[in-house]
Design a protein around this motif. Structure first.
Motif, PDB file in Angstrom:
ATOM      1  N   GLU A   1       0.834  -1.211   0.000  1.00  0.00           N
ATOM      2  CA  GLU A   1       0.000   0.000   0.000  1.00  0.00           C
ATOM      3  C   GLU A   1       0.862   1.251   0.000  1.00  0.00           C
ATOM      4  O   GLU A   1       0.479   2.276  -0.561  1.00  0.00           O
ATOM      5  N   ALA A   2       2.039   1.179   0.625  1.00  0.00           N
ATOM      6  CA  ALA A   2       2.926   2.338   0.657  1.00  0.00           C
ATOM      7  C   ALA A   2       3.384   2.710  -0.738  1.00  0.00           C
ATOM      8  O   ALA A   2       3.620   3.882  -1.039  1.00  0.00           O
ATOM      9  N   SER A   3       3.499   1.719  -1.615  1.00  0.00           N
ATOM     10  CA  SER A   3       3.970   1.975  -2.977  1.00  0.00           C
ATOM     11  C   SER A   3       2.833   2.269  -3.947  1.00  0.00           C
ATOM     12  O   SER A   3       2.958   3.146  -4.805  1.00  0.00           O
ATOM     13  N   GLU A   4       1.704   1.549  -3.806  1.00  0.00           N
ATOM     14  CA  GLU A   4       0.649   1.620  -4.813  1.00  0.00           C
ATOM     15  C   GLU A   4      -0.702   2.086  -4.278  1.00  0.00           C
ATOM     16  O   GLU A   4      -1.670   2.153  -5.038  1.00  0.00           O
ATOM     17  N   GLY A   5      -0.789   2.402  -2.996  1.00  0.00           N
ATOM     18  CA  GLY A   5      -2.085   2.763  -2.448  1.00  0.00           C
ATOM     19  C   GLY A   5      -3.012   1.563  -2.390  1.00  0.00           C
ATOM     20  O   GLY A   5      -2.557   0.415  -2.421  1.00  0.00           O
ATOM     21  N   THR A   6      -4.314   1.800  -2.343  1.00  0.00           N
ATOM     22  CA  THR A   6      -5.270   0.704  -2.274  1.00  0.00           C
ATOM     23  C   THR A   6      -5.145  -0.175  -3.510  1.00  0.00           C
ATOM     24  O   THR A   6      -5.258   0.285  -4.645  1.00  0.00           O
ATOM     25  N   ASN A   7      -4.878  -1.448  -3.290  1.00  0.00           N
ATOM     26  CA  ASN A   7      -4.789  -2.435  -4.362  1.00  0.00           C
ATOM     27  C   ASN A   7      -4.979  -3.803  -3.737  1.00  0.00           C
ATOM     28  O   ASN A   7      -4.931  -3.954  -2.513  1.00  0.00           O
ATOM     29  N   GLY A   8      -5.212  -4.812  -4.557  1.00  0.00           N
ATOM     30  CA  GLY A   8      -5.518  -6.130  -4.018  1.00  0.00           C
ATOM     31  C   GLY A   8      -4.466  -6.669  -3.084  1.00  0.00           C
ATOM     32  O   GLY A   8      -4.751  -7.053  -1.945  1.00  0.00           O
ATOM     33  N   ILE A   9      -3.226  -6.720  -3.530  1.00  0.00           N
ATOM     34  CA  ILE A   9      -2.146  -7.297  -2.731  1.00  0.00           C
ATOM     35  C   ILE A   9      -1.883  -6.468  -1.485  1.00  0.00           C
ATOM     36  O   ILE A   9      -1.885  -6.982  -0.362  1.00  0.00           O
ATOM     37  N   GLY A  10      -1.637  -5.181  -1.676  1.00  0.00           N
ATOM     38  CA  GLY A  10      -1.264  -4.328  -0.545  1.00  0.00           C
ATOM     39  C   GLY A  10      -2.347  -4.229   0.504  1.00  0.00           C
ATOM     40  O   GLY A  10      -2.074  -4.280   1.711  1.00  0.00           O
ATOM     41  N   THR A  11      -3.602  -4.099   0.073  1.00  0.00           N
ATOM     42  CA  THR A  11      -4.697  -3.971   1.027  1.00  0.00           C
ATOM     43  C   THR A  11      -4.962  -5.298   1.743  1.00  0.00           C
ATOM     44  O   THR A  11      -5.267  -5.317   2.940  1.00  0.00           O
ATOM     45  N   CYS A  12      -4.840  -6.400   1.024  1.00  0.00           N
ATOM     46  CA  CYS A  12      -4.969  -7.719   1.643  1.00  0.00           C
ATOM     47  C   CYS A  12      -3.970  -7.876   2.783  1.00  0.00           C
ATOM     48  O   CYS A  12      -4.314  -8.323   3.882  1.00  0.00           O
TER      49      CYS A  12
ATOM     50  N   SER B   1      -8.917  -5.704 -12.066  1.00  0.00           N
ATOM     51  CA  SER B   1      -9.662  -6.313 -10.969  1.00  0.00           C
ATOM     52  C   SER B   1      -8.710  -7.277 -10.284  1.00  0.00           C
ATOM     53  O   SER B   1      -8.035  -8.071 -10.949  1.00  0.00           O
ATOM     54  N   CYS B   2      -8.640  -7.206  -8.944  1.00  0.00           N
ATOM     55  CA  CYS B   2      -7.681  -8.017  -8.193  1.00  0.00           C
ATOM     56  C   CYS B   2      -8.386  -8.743  -7.053  1.00  0.00           C
ATOM     57  O   CYS B   2      -9.109  -8.117  -6.274  1.00  0.00           O
ATOM     58  N   MET B   3      -8.168 -10.035  -6.978  1.00  0.00           N
ATOM     59  CA  MET B   3      -8.763 -10.883  -5.937  1.00  0.00           C
ATOM     60  C   MET B   3      -7.627 -11.493  -5.127  1.00  0.00           C
ATOM     61  O   MET B   3      -6.753 -12.154  -5.690  1.00  0.00           O
TER      62      MET B   3
ATOM     63  N   VAL C   1      -9.668  -9.813   0.036  1.00  0.00           N
ATOM     64  CA  VAL C   1     -10.219  -8.603  -0.571  1.00  0.00           C
ATOM     65  C   VAL C   1     -10.478  -8.818  -2.054  1.00  0.00           C
ATOM     66  O   VAL C   1      -9.853  -9.668  -2.705  1.00  0.00           O
ATOM     67  N   ILE C   2     -11.414  -8.043  -2.575  1.00  0.00           N
ATOM     68  CA  ILE C   2     -11.617  -7.875  -4.015  1.00  0.00           C
ATOM     69  C   ILE C   2     -11.537  -6.381  -4.267  1.00  0.00           C
ATOM     70  O   ILE C   2     -12.311  -5.601  -3.700  1.00  0.00           O
ATOM     71  N   ILE C   3     -10.590  -5.961  -5.091  1.00  0.00           N
ATOM     72  CA  ILE C   3     -10.471  -4.549  -5.471  1.00  0.00           C
ATOM     73  C   ILE C   3     -10.797  -4.473  -6.957  1.00  0.00           C
ATOM     74  O   ILE C   3     -10.006  -4.889  -7.809  1.00  0.00           O
ATOM     75  N   HIS C   4     -11.988  -3.969  -7.254  1.00  0.00           N
ATOM     76  CA  HIS C   4     -12.509  -3.989  -8.613  1.00  0.00           C
ATOM     77  C   HIS C   4     -12.302  -2.636  -9.282  1.00  0.00           C
ATOM     78  O   HIS C   4     -12.811  -1.613  -8.831  1.00  0.00           O
TER      79      HIS C   4
ATOM     80  N   ARG D   1     -16.135 -12.505  -7.728  1.00  0.00           N
ATOM     81  CA  ARG D   1     -16.439 -13.250  -6.504  1.00  0.00           C
ATOM     82  C   ARG D   1     -16.167 -14.739  -6.678  1.00  0.00           C
ATOM     83  O   ARG D   1     -15.706 -15.408  -5.756  1.00  0.00           O
ATOM     84  N   LEU D   2     -16.449 -15.250  -7.862  1.00  0.00           N
ATOM     85  CA  LEU D   2     -16.170 -16.656  -8.146  1.00  0.00           C
ATOM     86  C   LEU D   2     -14.661 -16.918  -8.097  1.00  0.00           C
ATOM     87  O   LEU D   2     -14.199 -17.895  -7.491  1.00  0.00           O
ATOM     88  N   ILE D   3     -13.895 -16.040  -8.724  1.00  0.00           N
ATOM     89  CA  ILE D   3     -12.439 -16.182  -8.697  1.00  0.00           C
ATOM     90  C   ILE D   3     -11.921 -16.031  -7.278  1.00  0.00           C
ATOM     91  O   ILE D   3     -11.026 -16.766  -6.843  1.00  0.00           O
ATOM     92  N   ALA D   4     -12.478 -15.084  -6.524  1.00  0.00           N
ATOM     93  CA  ALA D   4     -12.031 -14.858  -5.149  1.00  0.00           C
ATOM     94  C   ALA D   4     -12.190 -16.111  -4.299  1.00  0.00           C
ATOM     95  O   ALA D   4     -11.358 -16.405  -3.434  1.00  0.00           O
ATOM     96  N   ALA D   5     -13.252 -16.874  -4.529  1.00  0.00           N
ATOM     97  CA  ALA D   5     -13.457 -18.118  -3.789  1.00  0.00           C
ATOM     98  C   ALA D   5     -12.364 -19.125  -4.122  1.00  0.00           C
ATOM     99  O   ALA D   5     -11.862 -19.831  -3.231  1.00  0.00           O
ATOM    100  N   MET D   6     -11.966 -19.190  -5.394  1.00  0.00           N
ATOM    101  CA  MET D   6     -10.882 -20.095  -5.794  1.00  0.00           C
ATOM    102  C   MET D   6      -9.557 -19.649  -5.195  1.00  0.00           C
ATOM    103  O   MET D   6      -8.724 -20.471  -4.783  1.00  0.00           O
ATOM    104  N   VAL D   7      -9.326 -18.339  -5.151  1.00  0.00           N
ATOM    105  CA  VAL D   7      -8.100 -17.808  -4.563  1.00  0.00           C
ATOM    106  C   VAL D   7      -8.028 -18.174  -3.083  1.00  0.00           C
ATOM    107  O   VAL D   7      -6.989 -18.633  -2.594  1.00  0.00           O
ATOM    108  N   ALA D   8      -9.126 -17.993  -2.365  1.00  0.00           N
ATOM    109  CA  ALA D   8      -9.146 -18.295  -0.934  1.00  0.00           C
ATOM    110  C   ALA D   8      -8.894 -19.780  -0.687  1.00  0.00           C
ATOM    111  O   ALA D   8      -8.144 -20.154   0.225  1.00  0.00           O
ATOM    112  N   GLN D   9      -9.514 -20.624  -1.483  1.00  0.00           N
ATOM    113  CA  GLN D   9      -9.325 -22.064  -1.328  1.00  0.00           C
ATOM    114  C   GLN D   9      -7.874 -22.457  -1.600  1.00  0.00           C
ATOM    115  O   GLN D   9      -7.281 -23.254  -0.862  1.00  0.00           O
ATOM    116  N   THR D  10      -7.289 -21.887  -2.640  1.00  0.00           N
ATOM    117  CA  THR D  10      -5.903 -22.198  -2.969  1.00  0.00           C
ATOM    118  C   THR D  10      -4.955 -21.691  -1.893  1.00  0.00           C
ATOM    119  O   THR D  10      -3.981 -22.368  -1.540  1.00  0.00           O
TER     120      THR D  10
END
Length: 288
Positions: A89-100, A123-125, A107-110, A155-164
């Motif tokens: 977040e320090a480098s890119e502000g709100t984004n999927g990786i940094g905010t997670c 879109s980042c999951m 998180v999902i940052i759409h 949201r469908l992809i986010a579920a796969m990401v969480a499971q993985t």
């Protein structure tokens, strides 16, 4: 984002660490990367056809490994979705990786939810991954810049990401305790990997983040060695963990039509160990 002094309109290229720094980070996480690699391949096999990239970062948001289609490689590299990119977040502000990582949650940052304007096509999951010591070890990310990607698909992809992410966490925990017996349980109130590592003396020597919380073993760092019986409550009948262990053994035996040798291989333990476990759990011995 005033906290980090970022301008949402700036068009600079994504920050990248030096090659030597990246190599040091990858070396420090060699086992983690080795364990995660097959899961990254599997996840990419599910989402890669839709123009997505799969990324794995360290706890500071630096990309250590990624998967993308060869035809999309130049585009993802330009966007900074590549090894060595800093998505904190320090480098890119709100984004999927940094905010997670900053908020320690899935998180999902759409698209325009990103802070920097140049990232609003994405879109980042993301889901965090915890190490064997309970500390966050990195983030798993799927990113896409398809203009037709919907929030429902995200949201469908986010579920796969969480499971993985849970699978990587569990495999990494097993790798961190190669000589221990690993016990696991399903839990209605959490989707996290709930595992305990028990040594030959029946002492609990390790626990995943979810198990630490469930059994009050301390949030991070080495756990205080504790007899497994103190957790399992054997003197008072089978606990949730013991019931889950028994169910896992019975399922393995059912899938192999009662063949103990095959069931032991499926569980990742020796045949003699499985027989001992069956005896302790009161599972019938009229099996081959």
């Amino acid at each position: 984002m005033l906290k980090h002094g970022l301008d949402p309109a700036e068009r600079r290229a994504p920050g990248r660490v030096e090659a030597s720094d990246l190599a040091t980070r990858q070396g420090a996480q060699a086992q983690f990367l080795q364990v995660a690699a097959p899961k990254l391949d599997q996840l990419f096999g599910l989402v890669g056809h839709s123009g997505c990239a799969v990324l794995l970062t360290d706890a500071e948001g630096v990309v250590l490994d990624q998967r993308c289609a060869q035809g999309d490689a130049a585009i993802f590299q330009d966007w900074g979705l590549w090894q060595g990119a800093d998505w904190s977040e320090a480098s890119e502000g709100t984004n999927g990786i940094g905010t997670c990582l900053a908020e320690d949650r899935r998180v999902i940052i759409h698209r325009d939810e990103h802070f920097l304007a140049r990232n609003t096509a994405m879109s980042c999951m993301d889901a965090p991954i915890y190490g064997a010591d309970g500390r966050i070890i990195g983030a798993l990310d799927v990113s896409s810049a398809r203009s037709d990607q919907t929030e429902a698909f995200n949201r469908l992809i986010a579920a796969m990401v969480a499971q993985t992410a849970r699978q990587i966490e569990a495999d990494n925990f097993r790798a961190a305790h190669p000589r221990a017996r690993i016990l696991y349980a399903d839990h209605d109130e959490t989707e996290a990997a709930m595992l305990l590592a028990v040594d030959a003396d029946d002492i609990v020597v390790g626990a995943t983040r979810a198990a630490r919380k469930a059994f009050n073993l301390g949030a991070i760092g080495p756990i205080r060695p504790i007899p497994a019986s103190d957790i399992f409550g054997r003197d008072e009948g089978p606990s949730g963990f013991e019931r889950a262990e028994r169910a896992a053994v019975i399922r393995a035996l059912a899938r192999t039509s009662g063949n103990v040798s095959e069931a032991a291989r499926a569980l990742g333990i020796g045949r003699a160990t499985l027989y001992r476990r069956m005896k302790r759990l009161g599972i019938g011995e009229n099996l081959h």
